[in-house]
Motif scaffolding. Structure first.
Motif: not given
Length: 757
Positions: A508-511, A537-539, A559-561
């Protein structure tokens, strides 16, 4: 009641009460007698600092608020701040922050929100509930904590900070009684043995009947903790802590969606009407939910913290920890009866840190080691009558070993008196091994044949943090940070052999942006946050094929979110006797990509909602025929788009008779999906508003106080998480879809008396 109606009710609550339960909790605890908001100190960044000057998204829940709102386990945190949702799945708390989290349901699944007690990470979240007593505060860190906390903190971290021994002789004893025959006795005693040595003992005894009709969702616990703090001089101190706890009773339970005529919201799955409904919808085939659940959990821990001043260079901090858990329990989930006897976890951790801070530079360097050995015997069986799966009985004997090691560093450097830069890195290596066997009588080729579990996975990753801090004024602080978090991959257990049944890490990348302010001589606090995350790549766990073609609940990288949103928190000390405030959170959390393969052979059992599209039969990489289910665009589970809290408190001065403190508060949230099980409509629950109140009388110059409290005053049914019934759908598409969910407590009330000494 529809979600729109409940949302309007929530807005009305904000307008009427104008209060909050997040930062208000700690601010209220430390407000001074002159009616100002005092400084709240946190240690989330491995140093003591004001929460108003901490460059991270954080909520602090103080001791008084935790006690008054009845927070005794992780699931109770949602009572104070809906930015974190915790669903109890049997013995496992499943925690989600702003859409990032997990559905942990067994001893192999890694968590996505890291829990720790006094800096020692709890690798198995099932053991953290026993530590919710004699706490100084709880720190909730939102978003990836990849630098200082490391693996398995993609969603954030929850830090439990216990009360430390001090040089004052003091203590307290609290007794409580309420409905559901709730009996609680807790207390602590702090004794200075000399001017260099102090000890503190604390205990917590709870015995409460279950909220559900079959006695589940009860609370039977006995816990004790002993600490010693030795500080022979100014350059060295050592704290040693040990604790033991036992949890008994029936354990967690669940209720049925949709609710059947003749039942109420807290009638359990085992209620005769619920059992009959599921049976009728499946041509008479039914896996009955019985009422013989039980819980037998023992845990003991020991940890130490040594701080050594190395002159002007740095402080060396050493934190070793050891945890031992033994669990025997039975629960009903996924339409099956599961009995674990026993499940054991042995955890060893060690962290070493060097740190220092000057007027221009604050820094920390460290190394971390984690090791956990897990063993469990798990008997999963169906009891269908009449049936074609009478022989269904999966016996799991699983052994796993997790080892993780990391080095890390983070620094904040002042370019000017008001402008600072932040930088941090962490390198993590993980090794995960599994062994044992699975005997599954429901799969081909040979019923009863054991499937040997063996394999090893290795992962590594570099996580980081970068940011800016700026003092807009003495009472206004601005920060902007970018960071990366990492959750390790692992194994799920199913009837396959070798190194199959594995999944990869998620990141997870966060700003994040924050602006924290105090105005009008520290009587008004306004904090604003905004965030943008990228979740890759959420489990996700769902029904599917294992690599060798067996049907099971498999964990895949689905997936991606891109969750994004913001919040505003306001606290106003209107007078020395009046405190008001409010908090509003907005989170838009949708999947950009979300693909799940469903076994084509079970096509007749597949139920999806309008948010998912089902494609034609195709062959996956393992050669199995599957139906691709595309749920891209659907919301992340258990994440309301709008949520908030409200609070108003007034202190009545009774003169020589003492004072009376009255508090009214509310927590609200809009509708959300309880899980991502193909987004069947029944898994979506309405919004809610929960009202609470308490009244505390304290005589003048007296060591005791008496509190009357009521929680969930309108008896609102608040659902937190769940899953579709495993046998759902045998009746065909014309029969209803059933869903089982955990539920928050109904109306509770009681009286609490405290004596300080």
């Amino acid at each position: 009641m529809t979600s729109n109606v409940k949302f309007r009710s929530s807005v009305a609550v904000l307008a009427i009460l104008g209060g909050m339960a997040g930062p208000w909790a700690a601010a209220q605890e430390t407000s001074d007698n002159e009616g100002r908001l005092d400084t709240v100190v946190v240690t989330a960044q491995r140093r003591a600092e004001s929460v108003q000057k901490a460059a991270l998204s954080i909520e602090v829940l103080g001791e008084d608020q935790l006690e008054r709102r009845g927070v005794t386990e992780p699931a109770d945190l949602t009572k104070l701040t809906p930015s974190i949702t915790v669903a109890q799945n049997g013995v496992y708390p499943q925690t989600i922050i702003r859409g990032a989290g997990d559905n942990t349901a067994n001893g192999l699944a890694p968590t996505a929100v890291s829990y720790s007690v006094d800096g020692v990470v709890t690798g198995q979240a099932l053991g953290v509930s026993q530590n919710f007593y004699d706490l100084e505060r709880v720190e909730i860190l939102k978003g990836p904590q990849g630098t200082l906390y490391g693996r398995n903190a993609t969603g954030g971290a929850v830090n439990l900070i216990t009360k430390r021994p001090s040089q004052e002789f003091e203590g307290y004893l609290t007794g409580e009684y309420g409905n559901f025959d709730n009996k609680r006795l807790t207390g602590a005693l702090n004794i200075p043995l000399s001017n260099t040595l102090a000890i503190r003992g604390a205990f917590n005894l709870v015995d409460r009947d279950g909220y559900l009709s079959d006695g589940t969702d009860d609370d039977v616990r006995q816990s004790a903790r002993l600490q010693a703090l030795w500080q022979p001089n100014e350059v060295f101190n050592l704290r040693v802590m040990g604790d033991y706890s036992h949890t008994g009773g029936k354990g967690g339970g669940a209720v049925l969606f949709p609710r059947q005529p003749g039942t109420d919201e807290w009638d359990a799955l085992s209620h005769p009407i619920n059992n009959e409904a599921i049976t009728s919808a499946n041509f008479g085939l039914h896996v009955p939910f019985l009422s013989d659940s039980y819980m037998d959990l023992d845990q003991w821990d020991i940890m130490a913290e040594a701080n050594i001043e190395l002159g002007d260079f740095a402080t060396l901090t050493l934190i070793p920890g050891y945890r031992d858990i033994k669990l025997d329990h039975r629960t009903y989930n996924f339409g099956l009866r599961a009995t674990t006897d026993p499940q054991t976890h042995e955890q060893t951790t060690f962290e070493a840190r060097l740190s220092n801070q000057t007027d221009r530079l604050k820094w920390v360097l460290g190394a971390y080691y984690y090791k956990e050995n897990t063993y469990f015997w798990w008997d999963v069986r169906a009891l269908a009558e009449p049936n074609f799966i009478t022989n269904f009985n999966v016996l799991n004997e699983i052994k796993s070993k997790n080892e993780s090691q990391a080095v890390f560093g983070e620094a904040t450097y002042s370019l000017t008196d008001r402008f600072r830069v932040i930088g941090g890195l962490r390198y993590t290596q993980d090794e995960i091994r599994k062994g044992g066997s699975v005997t599954d009588t429901a799969v081909i080729p040979a019923p009863g044949s054991p499937y040997i579990q063996s394999g090893k996975l290795e992962f590594d990753d570099v996580t980081w943090k970068a940011g800016l801090e700026f003092d807009v004024s003495d009472q206004s602080f601005l920060y902007l940070t970018a960071s990366k978090g990492y959750k390790s991959g692992g194994f799920f257990y199913a009837p396959d052999e070798g190194e199959t049944n594995s999944f990869d890490p998620e990141t997870l990348h966060a700003l994040e942006f924050g602006l924290r302010n105090r105005f009008f001589d520290n009587t008004l606090q306004v904090n604003i946050e905004a965030f943008y995350w990228e979740y890759e790549d959420q489990q996700v766990t769902a029904v599917g094929y294992t690599d060798l073609g067996a049907v099971a609940y498999v964990t895949r990288n689905a997936g991606k979110a891109a969750p994004r949103g913001g919040s505003i928190d306001v606290v106003w000390k209107a007078s020395p006797d009046d405190t008001l405030g409010f908090a509003v959170n907005y989170t838009r959390a949708r999947y950009d990509e979300f693909m799940i393969d469903f076994p084509a052979d079970l096509a007749g059992l597949l139920r999806t909602g309008p948010l998912c599209d089902v494609g034609g039969v195709m062959t996956n990489e393992a050669g199995n025929s599957v139906l691709p289910v595309d749920c891209s665009g659907a919301p992340l589970q258990r994440t309301p788009e709008w949520s908030g809290t409200a609070n108003y408190e007034h202190v009545f001065d009774l003169g020589s008779a003492g004072d009376l403190r009255a508090n009214v508060n509310a927590t609200w949230a809009t509708s959300r999906y309880l899980s991502s099980d193909f987004y069947v409509p029944v898994s979506k629950t309405d919004g809610y508003t929960v009202f609470n109140a308490d009244l505390t009388y304290t005589p003048a110059d007296s060591p005791w106080s008496l509190t009357l409290y009521g929680r969930n005053l309108t008896d609102e049914a608040v659902y937190q998480g769940g899953i579709a019934d495993a046998v759902n759908g045998f009746g065909g598409p014309d029969f209803p879809t059933f869903y089982e969910s955990s539920i928050n407590p109904p109306l509770t009330y009681g009286v609490r008396a405290t004596v300080d000494f």
